[in-house]
Design a protein around this motif. Sequence first.
Motif, PDB file in Angstrom:
ATOM      1  N   TYR A 209      27.341  35.983  44.269  1.00 20.71           N
ATOM      2  CA  TYR A 209      27.852  34.748  44.887  1.00 20.71           C
ATOM      3  C   TYR A 209      29.274  34.939  45.394  1.00 20.71           C
ATOM      4  N   ASN A 210      29.627  34.131  46.375  1.00 20.37           N
ATOM      5  CA  ASN A 210      30.970  34.245  46.959  1.00 20.37           C
ATOM      6  C   ASN A 210      31.744  32.945  46.921  1.00 20.37           C
ATOM      7  N   TYR A 211      31.616  32.185  45.851  1.00 19.61           N
ATOM      8  CA  TYR A 211      32.313  30.907  45.783  1.00 19.61           C
ATOM      9  C   TYR A 211      33.827  31.151  45.658  1.00 19.61           C
ATOM     10  N   GLU A 212      34.603  30.311  46.314  1.00 19.14           N
ATOM     11  CA  GLU A 212      36.060  30.470  46.263  1.00 19.14           C
ATOM     12  C   GLU A 212      36.635  30.061  44.900  1.00 19.14           C
ATOM     13  N   ASN A 213      35.808  29.397  44.083  1.00 18.40           N
ATOM     14  CA  ASN A 213      36.284  28.905  42.782  1.00 18.40           C
ATOM     15  C   ASN A 213      35.484  29.505  41.621  1.00 18.40           C
ATOM     16  N   LEU A 214      35.010  30.744  41.807  1.00 20.05           N
ATOM     17  CA  LEU A 214      34.213  31.377  40.741  1.00 20.05           C
ATOM     18  C   LEU A 214      34.795  32.731  40.339  1.00 20.05           C
ATOM     19  N   ILE A 215      34.971  32.909  39.026  1.00 18.65           N
ATOM     20  CA  ILE A 215      35.338  34.223  38.481  1.00 18.65           C
ATOM     21  C   ILE A 215      34.239  34.637  37.505  1.00 18.65           C
ATOM     22  N   VAL A 216      33.727  35.849  37.685  1.00 21.91           N
ATOM     23  CA  VAL A 216      32.663  36.367  36.813  1.00 21.91           C
ATOM     24  C   VAL A 216      33.281  37.376  35.847  1.00 21.91           C
ATOM     25  N   MET A 217      32.878  37.292  34.579  1.00 26.05           N
ATOM     26  CA  MET A 217      33.403  38.230  33.584  1.00 26.05           C
ATOM     27  C   MET A 217      32.285  39.051  32.962  1.00 26.05           C
ATOM     28  N   ARG A 218      32.594  40.317  32.733  1.00 21.51           N
ATOM     29  CA  ARG A 218      31.665  41.220  32.045  1.00 21.51           C
ATOM     30  C   ARG A 218      32.464  42.044  31.019  1.00 21.51           C
ATOM     31  N   THR A 219      31.750  42.575  30.043  1.00 20.88           N
ATOM     32  CA  THR A 219      32.426  43.342  28.997  1.00 20.88           C
ATOM     33  C   THR A 219      31.740  44.683  28.781  1.00 20.88           C
ATOM     34  N   PHE A 220      32.491  45.641  28.263  1.00 22.21           N
ATOM     35  CA  PHE A 220      31.904  46.914  27.841  1.00 22.21           C
ATOM     36  C   PHE A 220      31.551  46.876  26.353  1.00 22.21           C
ATOM     37  N   SER A 221      31.748  45.726  25.711  1.00 26.32           N
ATOM     38  CA  SER A 221      31.573  45.633  24.241  1.00 26.32           C
ATOM     39  C   SER A 221      30.123  45.653  23.799  1.00 26.32           C
ATOM     40  N   LYS A 222      29.222  45.216  24.658  1.00 24.32           N
ATOM     41  CA  LYS A 222      27.836  45.016  24.214  1.00 24.32           C
ATOM     42  C   LYS A 222      26.954  46.168  24.702  1.00 24.32           C
ATOM     43  N   ASP A 223      26.518  46.125  25.981  1.00 22.99           N
ATOM     44  CA  ASP A 223      25.587  47.155  26.468  1.00 22.99           C
ATOM     45  C   ASP A 223      26.196  48.554  26.431  1.00 22.99           C
ATOM     46  N   TYR A 224      27.506  48.688  26.589  1.00 19.86           N
ATOM     47  CA  TYR A 224      28.129  50.016  26.592  1.00 19.86           C
ATOM     48  C   TYR A 224      28.703  50.429  25.240  1.00 19.86           C
ATOM     49  N   GLY A 225      28.556  49.577  24.244  1.00 19.71           N
ATOM     50  CA  GLY A 225      28.921  49.998  22.885  1.00 19.71           C
ATOM     51  C   GLY A 225      30.392  50.290  22.677  1.00 19.71           C
ATOM     52  N   LEU A 226      31.271  49.580  23.375  1.00 25.89           N
ATOM     53  CA  LEU A 226      32.705  49.862  23.242  1.00 25.89           C
ATOM     54  C   LEU A 226      33.480  48.689  22.638  1.00 25.89           C
ATOM     55  N   ALA A 227      32.822  47.901  21.785  1.00 24.99           N
ATOM     56  CA  ALA A 227      33.485  46.701  21.240  1.00 24.99           C
ATOM     57  C   ALA A 227      34.798  47.031  20.536  1.00 24.99           C
ATOM     58  N   GLY A 228      34.830  48.172  19.852  1.00 25.64           N
ATOM     59  CA  GLY A 228      36.004  48.490  19.039  1.00 25.64           C
ATOM     60  C   GLY A 228      37.215  48.925  19.832  1.00 25.64           C
ATOM     61  N   ILE A 229      37.043  49.288  21.090  1.00 22.81           N
ATOM     62  CA  ILE A 229      38.212  49.774  21.841  1.00 22.81           C
ATOM     63  C   ILE A 229      38.751  48.745  22.828  1.00 22.81           C
ATOM     64  N   ARG A 230      37.995  47.672  23.053  1.00 17.01           N
ATOM     65  CA  ARG A 230      38.435  46.497  23.797  1.00 17.01           C
ATOM     66  C   ARG A 230      38.611  46.747  25.293  1.00 17.01           C
ATOM     67  N   VAL A 231      37.564  46.529  26.024  1.00 17.99           N
ATOM     68  CA  VAL A 231      37.682  46.614  27.487  1.00 17.99           C
ATOM     69  C   VAL A 231      36.632  45.731  28.165  1.00 17.99           C
ATOM     70  N   GLY A 232      37.114  44.980  29.131  1.00 22.17           N
ATOM     71  CA  GLY A 232      36.232  44.117  29.913  1.00 22.17           C
ATOM     72  C   GLY A 232      36.854  43.918  31.291  1.00 22.17           C
ATOM     73  N   PHE A 233      36.144  43.218  32.161  1.00 26.67           N
ATOM     74  CA  PHE A 233      36.695  43.004  33.503  1.00 26.67           C
ATOM     75  C   PHE A 233      36.256  41.666  34.069  1.00 26.67           C
ATOM     76  N   ALA A 234      37.050  41.216  35.045  1.00 30.64           N
ATOM     77  CA  ALA A 234      36.714  39.983  35.764  1.00 30.64           C
ATOM     78  C   ALA A 234      36.706  40.297  37.246  1.00 30.64           C
ATOM     79  N   ILE A 235      35.777  39.644  37.961  1.00 29.74           N
ATOM     80  CA  ILE A 235      35.684  39.819  39.408  1.00 29.74           C
ATOM     81  C   ILE A 235      35.698  38.437  40.048  1.00 29.74           C
ATOM     82  N   GLY A 236      36.546  38.285  41.043  1.00 27.32           N
ATOM     83  CA  GLY A 236      36.632  36.979  41.707  1.00 27.32           C
ATOM     84  C   GLY A 236      37.351  37.106  43.036  1.00 27.32           C
ATOM     85  N   PRO A 237      37.629  35.978  43.677  1.00 29.61           N
ATOM     86  CA  PRO A 237      38.340  36.020  44.953  1.00 29.61           C
ATOM     87  C   PRO A 237      39.747  36.606  44.746  1.00 29.61           C
TER      88      PRO A 237
END
Length: 377
Positions: A209-237
């Motif tokens: 989606y390309n909404y001007e008021n939307l930020i999507v967040m994902r983490t490496f803590s779950k599927d990538y098994g990196l919960a203990g080292i703390r890394v995630g990202f946000a993508i938005g406008p």
Amino acid sequence: MIEIPRYIATLQPYVAGKPIDELAREKKLPRIVKLASNENPYGPSPRAVEAMRHAITELHRYVDPGSFTLVHKIADTFGVKPSQVITGSGVDALLSYTVKTFTEHNDQVVTSEGTFIGIYVNVNKHHRSLNLAPLKNYAYDLDAMLSRVNPGTKLIYLANPNNPTGTIFSAEQFERFMAKVPKNILVILDEAYFSYAKSNPAYPNGLTYNYENLIVMRTFSKDYGLAGIRVGFAIGPEYLIREMYKVKLPFEPNFMAQKAAIASLDDAEFLQKTIETNARNLKRMVKAFTEIGIPQVRSDANFILLLLPHEQLALDFNSACLDRGLIVRHVRSFGIPNGIRVNTGTDDETTFAIDVIGEVYHSLMKTAAGVASPMER
Ligand SMILES: Cc1ncc(COP(=O)(O)O)c(C=O)c1O
């Protein structure tokens, strides 16, 4: 004497899953299995482990505050511009930055009851206020959330799938919702469990989606098994991400976390194995819990919410599982006092969990029936 601000003195802090070491200190148990924090039972990807091993010798250096290589890797992987990406020490940190960047004291954040505790803590700790819509059948009620929106609302938080219920809203529901949200209200779409839910054809991928008021967040803590080292990202406008960089702590995610995340994104095989293991063991859990007769909520994530008849039974259930070496999560702090959340493990851990949960549930229900019947007479 230092006077503590009232909103800090009264703050209900984040309640984490019980660490394995803590239970090992408390009880002598032959085996401990933790299925309480929706972690990856396989650990990190072998490629991430290798990358971190190499990174150790470079830890005397500060990191690049813009996480240049990781940001570009994420942009390439997800088909967005680097200027649309920000990384942080997990989604939790990014939620904190979002609240701080886009809201002021006493501004209102609309979300749901029975959702990720991290948003409650992050809103309260910044002295903003929460406006919570009730769940409907243990899932988000997007219409109820819309009806909470008022002139004081600056931000809406959605987790899809939701934690701790595991439920999703569909692409159609999301689009209808976004069409009604005023454009001056920022929507955070937290897709921490994206990889597990994406096989459901109704599930929306927030990054399409390309909404001007939307930020999507994902983490490496779950599927990538990196919960203990703390890394995630946000993508938005770009115009929003740019502002978040002003607020972010400059040297996070840390050096090892950045290297591990970059390597993880190259390990499609590990991701696939994780997704398949989860699908297999989620199915086994659903079947077993249905046979045992425990009410549960249909999940599109890597965990299931079990529903006990009331809070005291959920507390008893939790401690009986701990006595047998199984760490699950009582989700009272998420707003569901009768709920127990358990995530999938390896095949063997899942078998252990099914056995323990069956034994505990039967014995609790037998005791509860025994206690209830004389009073009923
Ligand atoms: C919906 C949701 N968002 C975010 C997080 C936290 O992610 P991170 O480890 O990246 O802070 C969790 C973890 O339980 C979660 O369930």
